[in-house]
Design a protein around this motif. Structure first.
Motif, PDB file in Angstrom:
ATOM      1  N   GLY A 190      -5.006  12.983  -6.582  1.00 17.51           N
ATOM      2  CA  GLY A 190      -3.843  12.562  -5.808  1.00 17.51           C
ATOM      3  C   GLY A 190      -3.576  13.495  -4.638  1.00 17.51           C
ATOM      4  N   LYS A 191      -3.718  14.777  -4.873  1.00 17.21           N
ATOM      5  CA  LYS A 191      -3.496  15.767  -3.805  1.00 17.21           C
ATOM      6  C   LYS A 191      -4.513  15.592  -2.682  1.00 17.21           C
ATOM      7  CE  LYS A 191      -2.839  20.724  -3.188  1.00 17.21           C
ATOM      8  NZ  LYS A 191      -2.857  22.033  -3.852  1.00 17.21           N
ATOM      9  N   SER A 192      -5.772  15.335  -3.040  1.00 18.16           N
ATOM     10  CA  SER A 192      -6.806  15.145  -2.022  1.00 18.16           C
ATOM     11  C   SER A 192      -6.592  13.858  -1.226  1.00 18.16           C
ATOM     12  CB  SER A 192      -8.189  15.146  -2.657  1.00 18.16           C
ATOM     13  OG  SER A 192      -8.382  13.976  -3.426  1.00 18.16           O
ATOM     14  N   ALA A 193      -5.901  12.891  -1.805  1.00 21.44           N
ATOM     15  CA  ALA A 193      -5.643  11.618  -1.116  1.00 21.44           C
ATOM     16  C   ALA A 193      -4.299  11.621  -0.405  1.00 21.44           C
ATOM     17  CB  ALA A 193      -5.711  10.473  -2.111  1.00 21.44           C
ATOM     18  N   GLY A 194      -3.615  12.752  -0.399  1.00 22.58           N
ATOM     19  CA  GLY A 194      -2.332  12.831   0.298  1.00 22.58           C
ATOM     20  C   GLY A 194      -1.156  12.393  -0.545  1.00 22.58           C
ATOM     21  N   ALA A 195      -1.311  12.388  -1.850  1.00 26.93           N
ATOM     22  CA  ALA A 195      -0.238  11.995  -2.765  1.00 26.93           C
ATOM     23  C   ALA A 195      -0.103  13.074  -3.836  1.00 26.93           C
ATOM     24  CB  ALA A 195      -0.533  10.641  -3.394  1.00 26.93           C
ATOM     25  N   PRO A 196       0.528  14.207  -3.497  1.00 25.86           N
ATOM     26  CA  PRO A 196       0.633  15.287  -4.476  1.00 25.86           C
ATOM     27  C   PRO A 196       1.494  14.883  -5.673  1.00 25.86           C
ATOM     28  CG  PRO A 196       1.958  15.779  -2.545  1.00 25.86           C
ATOM     29  CD  PRO A 196       1.197  14.524  -2.244  1.00 25.86           C
ATOM     30  N   VAL A 197       1.001  15.187  -6.862  1.00 24.10           N
ATOM     31  CA  VAL A 197       1.669  14.816  -8.114  1.00 24.10           C
ATOM     32  C   VAL A 197       2.296  16.061  -8.723  1.00 24.10           C
ATOM     33  CG1 VAL A 197       1.305  13.893 -10.427  1.00 24.10           C
ATOM     34  CG2 VAL A 197       0.035  12.951  -8.506  1.00 24.10           C
ATOM     35  N   THR A 198       3.577  15.951  -9.078  1.00 28.34           N
ATOM     36  CA  THR A 198       4.263  17.040  -9.768  1.00 28.34           C
ATOM     37  C   THR A 198       4.685  16.547 -11.143  1.00 28.34           C
ATOM     38  OG1 THR A 198       6.384  16.388  -8.818  1.00 28.34           O
ATOM     39  CG2 THR A 198       5.144  18.062  -7.634  1.00 28.34           C
ATOM     40  N   ASN A 199       4.748  17.464 -12.086  1.00 26.41           N
ATOM     41  CA  ASN A 199       5.140  17.106 -13.449  1.00 26.41           C
ATOM     42  C   ASN A 199       6.578  16.620 -13.474  1.00 26.41           C
ATOM     43  OD1 ASN A 199       2.666  18.107 -14.091  1.00 26.41           O
ATOM     44  ND2 ASN A 199       3.394  19.710 -15.441  1.00 26.41           N
ATOM     45  N   GLN A 200       6.803  15.492 -14.120  1.00 23.93           N
ATOM     46  CA  GLN A 200       8.139  14.944 -14.349  1.00 23.93           C
ATOM     47  C   GLN A 200       8.258  14.671 -15.838  1.00 23.93           C
ATOM     48  OE1 GLN A 200       8.494  11.387 -12.032  1.00 23.93           O
ATOM     49  NE2 GLN A 200       8.108  12.406 -10.110  1.00 23.93           N
ATOM     50  N   VAL A 201       9.041  15.484 -16.514  1.00 24.48           N
ATOM     51  CA  VAL A 201       9.177  15.316 -17.952  1.00 24.48           C
ATOM     52  C   VAL A 201      10.041  14.087 -18.228  1.00 24.48           C
ATOM     53  CG1 VAL A 201       9.974  16.359 -20.092  1.00 24.48           C
ATOM     54  CG2 VAL A 201       8.948  17.781 -18.324  1.00 24.48           C
ATOM     55  N   PRO A 202       9.476  13.082 -18.922  1.00 26.28           N
ATOM     56  CA  PRO A 202      10.258  11.879 -19.224  1.00 26.28           C
ATOM     57  C   PRO A 202      11.273  12.155 -20.318  1.00 26.28           C
ATOM     58  CG  PRO A 202       8.090  11.723 -20.198  1.00 26.28           C
ATOM     59  CD  PRO A 202       8.120  12.994 -19.406  1.00 26.28           C
ATOM     60  N   ARG A 203      12.298  11.332 -20.340  1.00 21.10           N
ATOM     61  CA  ARG A 203      13.274  11.415 -21.440  1.00 21.10           C
ATOM     62  C   ARG A 203      12.604  10.915 -22.705  1.00 21.10           C
ATOM     63  NH1 ARG A 203      15.771   8.689 -17.387  1.00 21.10           N
ATOM     64  NH2 ARG A 203      15.690   6.788 -18.588  1.00 21.10           N
ATOM     65  N   ALA A 204      13.108  11.360 -23.830  1.00 21.48           N
ATOM     66  CA  ALA A 204      12.530  10.946 -25.109  1.00 21.48           C
ATOM     67  C   ALA A 204      12.621   9.446 -25.300  1.00 21.48           C
ATOM     68  CB  ALA A 204      13.218  11.680 -26.258  1.00 21.48           C
ATOM     69  N   SER A 205      13.655   8.817 -24.757  1.00 24.81           N
ATOM     70  CA  SER A 205      13.797   7.359 -24.899  1.00 24.81           C
ATOM     71  C   SER A 205      12.715   6.616 -24.137  1.00 24.81           C
ATOM     72  CB  SER A 205      15.187   6.921 -24.430  1.00 24.81           C
ATOM     73  OG  SER A 205      15.342   7.193 -23.048  1.00 24.81           O
ATOM     74  N   GLN A 206      12.179   7.213 -23.057  1.00 27.92           N
ATOM     75  CA  GLN A 206      11.121   6.574 -22.311  1.00 27.92           C
ATOM     76  C   GLN A 206       9.804   6.563 -23.090  1.00 27.92           C
ATOM     77  OE1 GLN A 206      11.467   9.007 -18.731  1.00 27.92           O
ATOM     78  NE2 GLN A 206      11.879   7.145 -17.553  1.00 27.92           N
ATOM     79  N   LEU A 207       9.628   7.524 -23.970  1.00 26.97           N
ATOM     80  CA  LEU A 207       8.387   7.604 -24.731  1.00 26.97           C
ATOM     81  C   LEU A 207       8.238   6.470 -25.715  1.00 26.97           C
ATOM     82  CD1 LEU A 207       8.197  11.406 -25.531  1.00 26.97           C
ATOM     83  CD2 LEU A 207       6.983  10.165 -23.763  1.00 26.97           C
ATOM     84  N   GLN A 222       0.830  -1.198   0.000  1.00 27.11           N
ATOM     85  CA  GLN A 222       0.000   0.000   0.000  1.00 27.11           C
ATOM     86  C   GLN A 222       0.868   1.253   0.000  1.00 27.11           C
ATOM     87  OE1 GLN A 222      -2.752  -0.392   3.237  1.00 27.11           O
ATOM     88  NE2 GLN A 222      -4.029  -1.846   2.141  1.00 27.11           N
ATOM     89  N   LYS A 223       1.959   1.239   0.732  1.00 29.93           N
ATOM     90  CA  LYS A 223       2.862   2.387   0.716  1.00 29.93           C
ATOM     91  C   LYS A 223       3.485   2.533  -0.666  1.00 29.93           C
ATOM     92  CE  LYS A 223       4.173   2.317   5.565  1.00 29.93           C
ATOM     93  NZ  LYS A 223       5.265   2.066   6.507  1.00 29.93           N
ATOM     94  N   LEU A 224       3.896   1.435  -1.241  1.00 32.33           N
ATOM     95  CA  LEU A 224       4.486   1.484  -2.570  1.00 32.33           C
ATOM     96  C   LEU A 224       3.448   1.875  -3.620  1.00 32.33           C
ATOM     97  CD1 LEU A 224       6.821  -1.633  -2.506  1.00 32.33           C
ATOM     98  CD2 LEU A 224       7.471   0.762  -2.364  1.00 32.33           C
ATOM     99  N   ALA A 225       2.205   1.529  -3.394  1.00 31.17           N
ATOM    100  CA  ALA A 225       1.163   1.888  -4.353  1.00 31.17           C
ATOM    101  C   ALA A 225       1.036   3.403  -4.458  1.00 31.17           C
ATOM    102  CB  ALA A 225      -0.172   1.272  -3.939  1.00 31.17           C
ATOM    103  N   LYS A 226       1.086   4.088  -3.346  1.00 30.50           N
ATOM    104  CA  LYS A 226       0.974   5.544  -3.365  1.00 30.50           C
ATOM    105  C   LYS A 226       2.194   6.163  -4.049  1.00 30.50           C
ATOM    106  CE  LYS A 226      -1.227   7.672  -0.012  1.00 30.50           C
ATOM    107  NZ  LYS A 226      -1.580   8.323   1.264  1.00 30.50           N
ATOM    108  N   THR A 227       3.367   5.627  -3.766  1.00 29.81           N
ATOM    109  CA  THR A 227       4.597   6.141  -4.384  1.00 29.81           C
ATOM    110  C   THR A 227       4.587   5.879  -5.885  1.00 29.81           C
ATOM    111  OG1 THR A 227       5.791   5.693  -2.343  1.00 29.81           O
ATOM    112  CG2 THR A 227       7.112   5.991  -4.324  1.00 29.81           C
ATOM    113  N   ARG A 228       4.180   4.697  -6.273  1.00 26.80           N
ATOM    114  CA  ARG A 228       4.112   4.372  -7.700  1.00 26.80           C
ATOM    115  C   ARG A 228       3.066   5.209  -8.413  1.00 26.80           C
ATOM    116  NH1 ARG A 228       4.634  -2.195  -7.404  1.00 26.80           N
ATOM    117  NH2 ARG A 228       6.859  -2.220  -6.932  1.00 26.80           N
ATOM    118  N   PHE A 229       1.956   5.461  -7.724  1.00 25.95           N
ATOM    119  CA  PHE A 229       0.932   6.319  -8.301  1.00 25.95           C
ATOM    120  C   PHE A 229       1.502   7.708  -8.592  1.00 25.95           C
ATOM    121  CE2 PHE A 229      -2.049   9.780  -7.509  1.00 25.95           C
ATOM    122  CZ  PHE A 229      -2.978   9.554  -8.502  1.00 25.95           C
TER     123      PHE A 229
END
Length: 187
Positions: free
Chosen positions: A168-185, A56-63
């Motif tokens: 996510g913010k309302s559930a205590g998991a604030p999400v910030t933008n993370q620009v992926p590398r082009a290779s990840q796309l 459950q802890k990892l689920a929030k982090t992965r989310f």
């Protein structure tokens, strides 16, 4: 005439080396059958490396990670070009912008689906994300809408991302933008 002979010699040498390597590896495995009186015990099909609390802890982090990557890709390759007018017919660089937006849209859709699965591991996140499932599923049509020149497609994609971030913010998991590398796309 010397080129075909040279190719034949190289091919023959490679084949011999391959055969010698395979027989050397296969010949070195000797097995002895020893009856020790032990009985084989079946192993679980899917071993679980963590407890349910850790999952459950990892689920929030992965989310947070998956939703952040989706948000970053959306902003960088869909929202910014859309605001700059790159998706309009006749715009300079439209084709390349559409290709990048299609790759980013597929990536963001994939990451949002993963974030939705991750949210199911945390009860609070699951309640917050549940109303957004239909919106996330509707995002798979983005590339065709952008090609047709539908400017609202990028706006709707951005709206869904913002709703996921707010959930996510309302559930205590604030999400910030993370620009992926082009290779990840492209993976």
């Amino acid at each position: 005439m010397s080129v075909p002979i040279r190719r034949l010699v190289v091919a023959l040498t490679l084949c011999c080396a391959l055969v010698a390597g395979v027989t050397a590896c296969a010949g070195s495995s000797r097995s002895k059958s020893v009856d020790s009186g032990m009985v084989a015990v079946p192993v679980a099909a899917t071993p679980s490396p963590s407890t349910s609390v850790q999952r459950q802890k990892l689920a929030k982090t992965r989310f947070v990670a998956n939703a952040g990557l989706a948000a970053g890709a959306t902003y960088q390759w869909i929202v910014k070009p859309w605001k700059a007018g790159k998706f309009k017919k006749g715009a300079h660089g439209r084709t390349f912008a559409l290709i990048k937006a299609a790759a980013a849209g597929g990536f963001a859709y994939n990451r949002l689906k993963a974030a939705k699965r991750n949210a199911q591991g945390d009860p609070l996140l699951a309640k917050a994300i549940a109303p957004l499932s239909a919106g996330i599923d509707s995002l798979k049509d983005l590339p065709s809408k952008l090609r047709k020149g539908d400017g609202d497609a990028a706006s709707s994609f951005n709206d869904i991302i913002n709703q996921v971030k707010d959930a996510g913010k309302s559930a205590g998991a604030p999400v910030t933008n993370q620009v992926p590398r082009a290779s990840q796309l492209t993976q």
